[in-house]
Scaffold this motif. Structure first.
Motif, short mmCIF file in Angstrom:
data_model
loop_
_atom_site.label_atom_id
_atom_site.label_comp_id
_atom_site.label_asym_id
_atom_site.label_seq_id
_atom_site.Cartn_x
_atom_site.Cartn_y
_atom_site.Cartn_z
N ASN A 30 -16.86 69.20 25.50
CA ASN A 30 -17.05 70.65 25.43
C ASN A 30 -16.25 71.27 24.29
N PHE A 31 -15.10 70.67 24.00
CA PHE A 31 -14.21 71.20 22.98
C PHE A 31 -14.10 70.15 21.88
N SER A 53 -16.40 73.62 18.05
CA SER A 53 -17.25 73.99 19.18
C SER A 53 -17.36 75.49 19.35
N GLY A 54 -16.30 76.24 18.98
CA GLY A 54 -16.36 77.69 19.08
C GLY A 54 -17.17 78.35 17.98
#
Length: 117
Positions: A30-31, A53-54
């Motif tokens: 996810n990160f 990822s952001g």
């Protein structure tokens, strides 16, 4: 485990464009930081561009303004749009993903970009 498969490398003339793709599969974190590195013959592998990822991105100064990294989350794929290619861009281009929670990273097998007239 994450598997990465690159595509899109080719022979192109100086000033031309190419788009590389890197498709990820498996346990995608996810990160993460996911990006492109390149390695020319006799040289060390170097970072070209990375996307977090952001959504944040970072480029090497040599490609800033010419290359654009992007992603398609639905396809788990990142892209590298390369414009105004120069002979010095000739290299094997490798996709990498780093899990920012545990530091593990994975590499693809690479795709060859050759810029020559």
């Amino acid at each position: 485990q994450v598997q990465l498969v690159e595509s899109g490398g080719d022979l192109v003339q100086p000033g031309g464009s190419l788009r590389l793709a890197c498709a990820a599969s498996g346990s995608i974190p996810n990160f993460y930081a996911m990006g492109w590195y390149r390695q020319a013959p006799g040289k060390q592998r170097e970072l070209v561009a990375v996307i977090i990822s952001g959504g944040g991105t970072h480029y090497d100064n040599d490609v800033k303004g010419r290359f654009t990294i992007s992603r398609d989350n639905a396809k788990n794929t990142i892209y590298l749009q390369m414009d105004s290619l120069k002979p010095e861009d000739t290299a094997g281009y490798y996709c990498n993903i780093e899990n920012r929670d545990n530091g593990m990273d994975y590499w693809g097998r690479g795709t060859l970009v050759s810029v020559s007239s």
